[in-house]
Write a protein that holds these residues in place. Structure first.
Motif, PDB file in Angstrom:
ATOM      1  N   GLN A   4     -21.140  30.911 -21.447  1.00  0.00           N
ATOM      2  CA  GLN A   4     -20.763  29.749 -22.084  1.00  0.00           C
ATOM      3  C   GLN A   4     -21.499  28.813 -21.404  1.00  0.00           C
ATOM      4  OE1 GLN A   4     -16.801  28.777 -21.890  1.00  0.00           O
ATOM      5  NE2 GLN A   4     -17.091  26.959 -23.355  1.00  0.00           N
ATOM      6  N   GLU A   5     -22.016  27.738 -22.065  1.00  0.00           N
ATOM      7  CA  GLU A   5     -22.332  26.464 -21.280  1.00  0.00           C
ATOM      8  C   GLU A   5     -21.665  25.402 -22.077  1.00  0.00           C
ATOM      9  OE1 GLU A   5     -26.552  26.038 -22.140  1.00  0.00           O
ATOM     10  OE2 GLU A   5     -27.103  27.812 -21.104  1.00  0.00           O
ATOM     11  N   VAL A 216     -15.186  29.646 -17.332  1.00  0.00           N
ATOM     12  CA  VAL A 216     -14.803  29.803 -16.058  1.00  0.00           C
ATOM     13  C   VAL A 216     -13.490  28.840 -15.903  1.00  0.00           C
ATOM     14  CG1 VAL A 216     -15.396  28.830 -13.566  1.00  0.00           C
ATOM     15  CG2 VAL A 216     -17.033  29.531 -15.397  1.00  0.00           C
ATOM     16  N   ILE A 217     -12.445  29.607 -15.325  1.00  0.00           N
ATOM     17  CA  ILE A 217     -11.070  29.020 -15.369  1.00  0.00           C
ATOM     18  C   ILE A 217     -10.662  29.051 -13.830  1.00  0.00           C
ATOM     19  CG2 ILE A 217      -8.792  29.181 -16.017  1.00  0.00           C
ATOM     20  CD1 ILE A 217      -9.954  30.421 -18.797  1.00  0.00           C
ATOM     21  N   ASN A 218     -10.339  28.300 -13.211  1.00  0.00           N
ATOM     22  CA  ASN A 218      -9.899  27.898 -11.715  1.00  0.00           C
ATOM     23  C   ASN A 218     -10.935  28.673 -10.879  1.00  0.00           C
ATOM     24  OD1 ASN A 218      -7.421  26.626 -12.534  1.00  0.00           O
ATOM     25  ND2 ASN A 218      -6.304  28.816 -12.848  1.00  0.00           N
ATOM     26  N   ARG A 222     -13.838  34.197 -16.731  1.00  0.00           N
ATOM     27  CA  ARG A 222     -13.034  35.363 -17.693  1.00  0.00           C
ATOM     28  C   ARG A 222     -13.716  35.561 -19.009  1.00  0.00           C
ATOM     29  NH1 ARG A 222      -6.823  33.360 -18.153  1.00  0.00           N
ATOM     30  NH2 ARG A 222      -7.104  35.230 -19.629  1.00  0.00           N
ATOM     31  N   GLU A 223     -13.400  36.636 -19.616  1.00  0.00           N
ATOM     32  CA  GLU A 223     -13.842  37.033 -20.895  1.00  0.00           C
ATOM     33  C   GLU A 223     -12.537  36.884 -21.838  1.00  0.00           C
ATOM     34  OE1 GLU A 223     -16.355  40.673 -21.633  1.00  0.00           O
ATOM     35  OE2 GLU A 223     -14.607  41.372 -22.908  1.00  0.00           O
ATOM     36  N   ILE A 224     -12.792  36.176 -23.001  1.00  0.00           N
ATOM     37  CA  ILE A 224     -11.935  35.886 -23.871  1.00  0.00           C
ATOM     38  C   ILE A 224     -12.214  36.418 -25.019  1.00  0.00           C
ATOM     39  CG2 ILE A 224     -10.372  34.004 -24.949  1.00  0.00           C
ATOM     40  CD1 ILE A 224     -11.161  32.098 -22.638  1.00  0.00           C
TER      41      ILE A 224
END
Length: 302
Positions: A4-5, A216-218, A222-224
């Protein structure tokens, strides 16, 4: 794998172009630029481009384009105003997801759904309990049945010589299963009740999309995942088949609705809560819907 961008949206009430072209930026709070925009919109209205019928509709599209960080020239053809609210077509939603690296696949393409049985109970394929194991034959279903699991197989259908249809649980001892019509006629002459195996009747049609996104979380990637599905029965319940587009292009319209549901689950931050055009048309209860925004669906009906 596409990552993801994240795209930053300008919140200064400006129409920002995401392409590399140096297109004009319109400040909606500047009276001179707003007046110039109104003059431009009147020319667009006169040319019948995009279907906008008033300056206010054009400004509504302009603001929505601003929110979604999309070029106005594209939006006037793919964003529509219905009873004062803006909705986007599915192509815009797909573009927004693609731009952010969201990937998807159609896991069910208007797939027919059938009834299953364990020999005693009938189960709907769309509502199979977790303890049920789908099998191909009665023998396999019997082998898979345990204290915790129940094996089921597709319910079989039969028809008599008059065309009356029965499922296998409705047959009685007087029924004689025949392999062809010639045998059935012979059995009937003997005073018995012949039935012939016929294809199973689908109870529904379902389209399903599976989505995948990387964020990108924290500081951690992560793959959602998410799923979006919609069915013929759900469309009937919502009374969508009162509209000609659903009557003529049910498979396409149901697929679009399934896609939008999944897209909203996985990327509502990209769509910004906007509704798909046909979805919005139902919600606002437009009694005289324009068919302009449906024209692009007919181009892909095959």
């Amino acid at each position: 794998m596409n990552k993801q961008e994240e795209h930053k949206v300008d919140n200064n009430n400006q129409l920002v172009k995401s392409s590399s072209n140096n297109l004009n930026i319109i400040n909606l709070l500047d009276e001179k630029q707003l007046a110039a925009a109104e003059v431009f919109l009147k020319k667009i209205i006169a040319s019948d481009k995009g279907g906008i019928k008033s300056v206010n509709e054009g400004l509504a599209v302009l603001m929505r384009a601003n929110d979604l960080n999309l070029p106005f020239s594209t939006c006037i053809e793919h964003i529509h105003v219905i009873n004062g609210k803006t909705g986007v077509d599915v192509h815009i939603i797909k573009s927004l997801l693609s731009r952010a690296g969201v990937i998807w696949e159609m896991s069910k393409d208007y797939a027919p759904q059938y009834q299953y049985t364990d020999g005693n109970t009938i189960y709907l394929e769309t509502q199979l309990p977790e303890y049920v194991v789908r099998c191909r034959t009665p023998k396999e279903a019997e082998e898979k049945t345990t204290d915790d699991k129940v094996g089921v197989y597709p319910l079989r259908y039969y028809a008599d010589l008059k065309g009356n249809m029965f499922n296998e649980l409705e047959l009685n001892a007087q029924c004689v299963k025949c392999i062809n019509r010639f045998q059935a006629i012979t059995v009937a002459k003997e005073g018995k009740y012949p039935v012939l195996r016929v294809p199973a009747q689908p109870i529904d049609f379902v389209t399903e999309y599976t989505f995948k996104r990387y964020k990108v979380i924290n500081g951690k990637e992560r793959e959602i995942t998410a799923k979006g599905h919609f069915s013929f029965t759900e469309a009937q319940t919502a009374e969508l088949f009162t509209k000609d587009t659903y009557k003529k292009y049910a498979r396409i319209m149901i697929a679009n609705r399934a896609f939008v549901f999944g897209a909203r689950d996985i990327a509502d931050d990209l769509i910004m809560g906007v509704m798909e055009t046909s979805e919005l048309d139902v919600v606002v209860g437009n009694t005289n819907p324009s068919t302009d925004y449906y024209e692009d669906y007919t181009e892909i009906k095959d």
